[in-house]
Design a protein around this motif. Structure first.
Motif, PDB file in Angstrom:
ATOM      1  N   GLU A 146       0.849  -1.098  -0.053  1.00 17.46           N
ATOM      2  CA  GLU A 146      -0.059   0.097  -0.009  1.00 17.46           C
ATOM      3  C   GLU A 146       0.803   1.237  -0.067  1.00 17.46           C
ATOM      4  O   GLU A 146       0.397   2.383  -0.651  1.00 17.46           O
ATOM      5  CB  GLU A 146      -0.895  -0.096   1.271  1.00 17.46           C
ATOM      6  CG  GLU A 146      -2.148  -1.073   0.975  1.00 17.46           C
ATOM      7  CD  GLU A 146      -3.061  -1.100   2.113  1.00 17.46           C
ATOM      8  OE1 GLU A 146      -2.494  -0.858   3.294  1.00 17.46           O
ATOM      9  OE2 GLU A 146      -4.254  -1.683   2.021  1.00 17.46           O
ATOM     10  N   VAL A 147       2.088   1.320   0.728  1.00 14.79           N
ATOM     11  CA  VAL A 147       3.021   2.336   0.726  1.00 14.79           C
ATOM     12  C   VAL A 147       3.543   2.440  -0.588  1.00 14.79           C
ATOM     13  O   VAL A 147       3.447   3.658  -1.283  1.00 14.79           O
ATOM     14  CB  VAL A 147       3.965   2.212   1.704  1.00 14.79           C
ATOM     15  CG1 VAL A 147       5.033   3.368   1.774  1.00 14.79           C
ATOM     16  CG2 VAL A 147       3.477   2.201   3.161  1.00 14.79           C
ATOM     17  N   TYR A 148       4.064   1.518  -1.358  1.00 13.42           N
ATOM     18  CA  TYR A 148       4.463   1.439  -2.633  1.00 13.42           C
ATOM     19  C   TYR A 148       3.308   2.019  -3.735  1.00 13.42           C
ATOM     20  O   TYR A 148       3.808   2.879  -4.647  1.00 13.42           O
ATOM     21  CB  TYR A 148       4.903   0.211  -3.143  1.00 13.42           C
ATOM     22  CG  TYR A 148       6.134  -0.306  -2.428  1.00 13.42           C
ATOM     23  CD1 TYR A 148       7.237   0.533  -2.404  1.00 13.42           C
ATOM     24  CD2 TYR A 148       6.225  -1.666  -1.995  1.00 13.42           C
ATOM     25  CE1 TYR A 148       8.562   0.100  -1.812  1.00 13.42           C
ATOM     26  CE2 TYR A 148       7.311  -2.222  -1.181  1.00 13.42           C
ATOM     27  CZ  TYR A 148       8.390  -1.491  -1.173  1.00 13.42           C
ATOM     28  OH  TYR A 148       9.697  -1.918  -0.629  1.00 13.42           O
ATOM     29  N   CYS A 149       2.119   1.707  -3.437  1.00 11.56           N
ATOM     30  CA  CYS A 149       1.177   2.225  -4.434  1.00 11.56           C
ATOM     31  C   CYS A 149       0.990   3.720  -3.970  1.00 11.56           C
ATOM     32  O   CYS A 149       0.904   4.526  -4.932  1.00 11.56           O
ATOM     33  CB  CYS A 149      -0.280   1.676  -3.963  1.00 11.56           C
ATOM     34  SG  CYS A 149      -0.646   0.273  -4.821  1.00 11.56           S
ATOM     35  N   SER A 150       1.130   4.262  -2.579  1.00 11.07           N
ATOM     36  CA  SER A 150       0.966   5.529  -2.433  1.00 11.07           C
ATOM     37  C   SER A 150       2.220   6.568  -3.067  1.00 11.07           C
ATOM     38  O   SER A 150       2.030   7.773  -3.562  1.00 11.07           O
ATOM     39  CB  SER A 150       0.917   5.852  -0.896  1.00 11.07           C
ATOM     40  OG  SER A 150      -0.110   5.443  -0.268  1.00 11.07           O
ATOM     41  N   GLN A 151       3.172   5.841  -3.300  1.00 16.88           N
ATOM     42  CA  GLN A 151       4.552   6.386  -3.947  1.00 16.88           C
ATOM     43  C   GLN A 151       4.488   6.366  -5.327  1.00 16.88           C
ATOM     44  O   GLN A 151       5.347   6.907  -6.033  1.00 16.88           O
ATOM     45  CB  GLN A 151       5.780   5.719  -3.397  1.00 16.88           C
ATOM     46  CG  GLN A 151       5.974   6.171  -1.902  1.00 16.88           C
ATOM     47  CD  GLN A 151       7.195   5.177  -1.360  1.00 16.88           C
ATOM     48  OE1 GLN A 151       7.421   4.105  -1.716  1.00 16.88           O
ATOM     49  NE2 GLN A 151       8.135   5.912  -0.744  1.00 16.88           N
ATOM     50  N   GLY A 152       3.604   5.856  -6.077  1.00 14.21           N
ATOM     51  CA  GLY A 152       3.467   5.531  -7.517  1.00 14.21           C
ATOM     52  C   GLY A 152       4.358   4.171  -7.696  1.00 14.21           C
ATOM     53  O   GLY A 152       4.605   4.359  -9.002  1.00 14.21           O
ATOM     54  N   LYS A 153       4.824   3.415  -7.063  1.00 18.83           N
ATOM     55  CA  LYS A 153       5.878   2.435  -7.349  1.00 18.83           C
ATOM     56  C   LYS A 153       5.141   1.234  -7.547  1.00 18.83           C
ATOM     57  O   LYS A 153       5.083   0.280  -6.915  1.00 18.83           O
ATOM     58  CB  LYS A 153       6.821   2.268  -6.320  1.00 18.83           C
ATOM     59  CG  LYS A 153       7.636   3.502  -5.998  1.00 18.83           C
ATOM     60  CD  LYS A 153       8.666   3.424  -4.955  1.00 18.83           C
ATOM     61  CE  LYS A 153       9.459   4.666  -4.699  1.00 18.83           C
ATOM     62  NZ  LYS A 153      10.347   4.394  -3.463  1.00 18.83           N
ATOM     63  N   SER A 154       4.506   1.118  -8.648  1.00 25.68           N
ATOM     64  CA  SER A 154       3.451   0.088  -9.055  1.00 25.68           C
ATOM     65  C   SER A 154       4.176  -1.305  -9.173  1.00 25.68           C
ATOM     66  O   SER A 154       3.601  -2.347  -8.717  1.00 25.68           O
ATOM     67  CB  SER A 154       2.632   0.438 -10.256  1.00 25.68           C
ATOM     68  OG  SER A 154       3.485   0.582 -11.321  1.00 25.68           O
ATOM     69  N   ASP A 155       5.434  -1.385  -9.814  1.00 29.71           N
ATOM     70  CA  ASP A 155       6.001  -2.704  -9.734  1.00 29.71           C
ATOM     71  C   ASP A 155       6.392  -3.053  -8.413  1.00 29.71           C
ATOM     72  O   ASP A 155       6.109  -4.429  -8.252  1.00 29.71           O
ATOM     73  CB  ASP A 155       7.394  -2.546 -10.592  1.00 29.71           C
ATOM     74  CG  ASP A 155       7.024  -2.238 -12.148  1.00 29.71           C
ATOM     75  OD1 ASP A 155       5.791  -2.555 -12.484  1.00 29.71           O
ATOM     76  OD2 ASP A 155       8.094  -1.808 -12.867  1.00 29.71           O
ATOM     77  N   LEU A 156       6.898  -2.275  -7.485  1.00 31.62           N
ATOM     78  CA  LEU A 156       7.138  -2.739  -5.951  1.00 31.62           C
ATOM     79  C   LEU A 156       5.927  -3.355  -5.253  1.00 31.62           C
ATOM     80  O   LEU A 156       5.822  -4.169  -4.686  1.00 31.62           O
ATOM     81  CB  LEU A 156       7.800  -1.759  -5.543  1.00 31.62           C
ATOM     82  CG  LEU A 156       9.408  -1.537  -5.895  1.00 31.62           C
ATOM     83  CD1 LEU A 156      10.114  -0.142  -5.202  1.00 31.62           C
ATOM     84  CD2 LEU A 156      10.140  -2.850  -5.550  1.00 31.62           C
ATOM     85  N   ALA A 157       4.738  -2.437  -5.532  1.00 33.52           N
ATOM     86  CA  ALA A 157       3.598  -2.793  -4.991  1.00 33.52           C
ATOM     87  C   ALA A 157       3.111  -4.068  -5.520  1.00 33.52           C
ATOM     88  O   ALA A 157       2.426  -4.802  -4.690  1.00 33.52           O
ATOM     89  CB  ALA A 157       2.545  -1.666  -5.526  1.00 33.52           C
ATOM     90  N   ARG A 158       3.078  -4.429  -6.783  1.00 28.14           N
ATOM     91  CA  ARG A 158       2.617  -5.624  -7.103  1.00 28.14           C
ATOM     92  C   ARG A 158       3.286  -6.938  -6.629  1.00 28.14           C
ATOM     93  O   ARG A 158       2.898  -7.836  -6.213  1.00 28.14           O
ATOM     94  CB  ARG A 158       2.716  -5.843  -8.954  1.00 28.14           C
ATOM     95  CG  ARG A 158       1.575  -4.968  -9.717  1.00 28.14           C
ATOM     96  CD  ARG A 158       1.511  -5.322 -11.026  1.00 28.14           C
ATOM     97  NE  ARG A 158       0.446  -4.431 -11.409  1.00 28.14           N
ATOM     98  CZ  ARG A 158       1.006  -3.199 -12.083  1.00 28.14           C
ATOM     99  NH1 ARG A 158       2.198  -2.618 -12.157  1.00 28.14           N
ATOM    100  NH2 ARG A 158      -0.086  -2.347 -12.702  1.00 28.14           N
ATOM    101  N   LYS A 159       4.854  -6.788  -6.641  1.00 25.74           N
ATOM    102  CA  LYS A 159       5.452  -7.543  -6.034  1.00 25.74           C
ATOM    103  C   LYS A 159       5.160  -7.818  -4.656  1.00 25.74           C
ATOM    104  O   LYS A 159       5.002  -9.203  -4.238  1.00 25.74           O
ATOM    105  CB  LYS A 159       6.974  -7.170  -6.180  1.00 25.74           C
ATOM    106  CG  LYS A 159       8.066  -8.224  -5.694  1.00 25.74           C
ATOM    107  CD  LYS A 159       9.556  -7.862  -5.795  1.00 25.74           C
ATOM    108  CE  LYS A 159      10.328  -8.950  -5.298  1.00 25.74           C
ATOM    109  NZ  LYS A 159      11.845  -8.650  -5.394  1.00 25.74           N
ATOM    110  N   ALA A 160       4.845  -6.683  -3.586  1.00 21.06           N
ATOM    111  CA  ALA A 160       4.599  -6.763  -2.551  1.00 21.06           C
ATOM    112  C   ALA A 160       3.326  -7.607  -2.314  1.00 21.06           C
ATOM    113  O   ALA A 160       3.066  -8.613  -1.339  1.00 21.06           O
ATOM    114  CB  ALA A 160       4.705  -5.771  -1.728  1.00 21.06           C
ATOM    115  N   TYR A 161       2.156  -7.203  -3.101  1.00 25.50           N
ATOM    116  CA  TYR A 161       0.915  -7.878  -3.151  1.00 25.50           C
ATOM    117  C   TYR A 161       1.079  -9.327  -3.330  1.00 25.50           C
ATOM    118  O   TYR A 161       0.309 -10.133  -2.835  1.00 25.50           O
ATOM    119  CB  TYR A 161      -0.047  -7.315  -4.049  1.00 25.50           C
ATOM    120  CG  TYR A 161      -0.614  -5.654  -3.597  1.00 25.50           C
ATOM    121  CD1 TYR A 161      -1.147  -5.709  -2.506  1.00 25.50           C
ATOM    122  CD2 TYR A 161      -0.610  -4.779  -4.500  1.00 25.50           C
ATOM    123  CE1 TYR A 161      -1.524  -4.440  -2.007  1.00 25.50           C
ATOM    124  CE2 TYR A 161      -1.079  -3.544  -3.996  1.00 25.50           C
ATOM    125  CZ  TYR A 161      -1.701  -3.406  -2.636  1.00 25.50           C
ATOM    126  OH  TYR A 161      -2.242  -2.098  -2.447  1.00 25.50           O
ATOM    127  N   GLY A 162       1.954  -9.603  -4.580  1.00 29.34           N
ATOM    128  CA  GLY A 162       2.089 -11.121  -4.889  1.00 29.34           C
ATOM    129  C   GLY A 162       2.748 -11.787  -3.671  1.00 29.34           C
ATOM    130  O   GLY A 162       2.043 -13.181  -3.380  1.00 29.34           O
TER     131      GLY A 162
END
Length: 196
Positions: A146-162
């Motif tokens: 969620e933090v990565y999403c808020s930062q606009g770091k979608s690749d890191l967000a997807r990896k963390a969600y995965g």
């Protein structure tokens, strides 16, 4: 009627119950005052470094957070963390939970790098103490996403969600709500949910 022996635990518990009633009645100032009273009772009866004092500090911090007083919440969580560290050490699940609380305050204030640092320490502590497949590790990874999403770091967000989805799958199974949600988030199918 039998008299209940008043001990530090029962006195503080009664005050905390009063605070809880005030919360339910929508009286945040009264709740805060009761939590403050419970904290002072714990400090006087059991000392600054007793685990019950850390718990009372966390409750006070939580009430600050509910009132939108984020700086005060962070200060109280920090004090609770210090007591938790002295009592339990970095390798205890309660210490990791206290870290998560502090991280959520950082996140709510847009201090994303600080939130990620705290979440990373909490994740490592949870992995060491509970195992990498424990659901709380998934919760931590989800919070990091969620933090990565808020930062606009979608690749890191997807990896963390995965990664959160993988943990949830191991812990709960492939069809569990948490697993499905994290996998949908990783695939970018919907907006993030608020995760407690």
């Amino acid at each position: 009627m039998a008299k209940v022996e008043e001990t530090p635990d029962t006195a503080a518990a009664l005050i905390k119950r009063t605070a809880s009633v005030h919360e339910r009645e929508g009286k945040p100032e009264e709740a805060f005052q009761a939590y403050e009273c419970a904290l002072e009772a714990q400090r006087k009866m059991q000392g600054e470094e007793h685990q019950a004092t850390a718990d009372a500090l966390s409750e006070k911090a939580s009430e600050f957070g509910r009132q939108g007083k984020h700086d005060e919440a962070l200060a109280a969580y920090t004090c609770a963390l210090e007591v938790e560290y002295k009592n339990l050490g970095r390798e205890h699940p309660e210490f990791a939970s206290a870290l998560m609380n502090a991280g959520m305050v950082h996140e709510s204030q847009g201090r994303y790098e600080e939130a990620l640092q705290v979440y990373s320490v909490a994740l490592e502590a949870r992995r060491r103490t509970l195992g990498a497949a424990h659901p709380t590790c998934g919760d931590t990874l989800y919070s990091m996403a969620e933090v990565y999403c808020s930062q606009g770091k979608s690749d890191l967000a997807r990896k963390a969600y995965g990664s959160a989805g993988s943990v949830y799958s191991t812990a709960y199974g492939d069809e569990h709500e948490e697993t499905l949600d994290a996998r949908k988030m990783a695939a970018g199918l919907r907006t993030p949910r608020v995760h407690a």
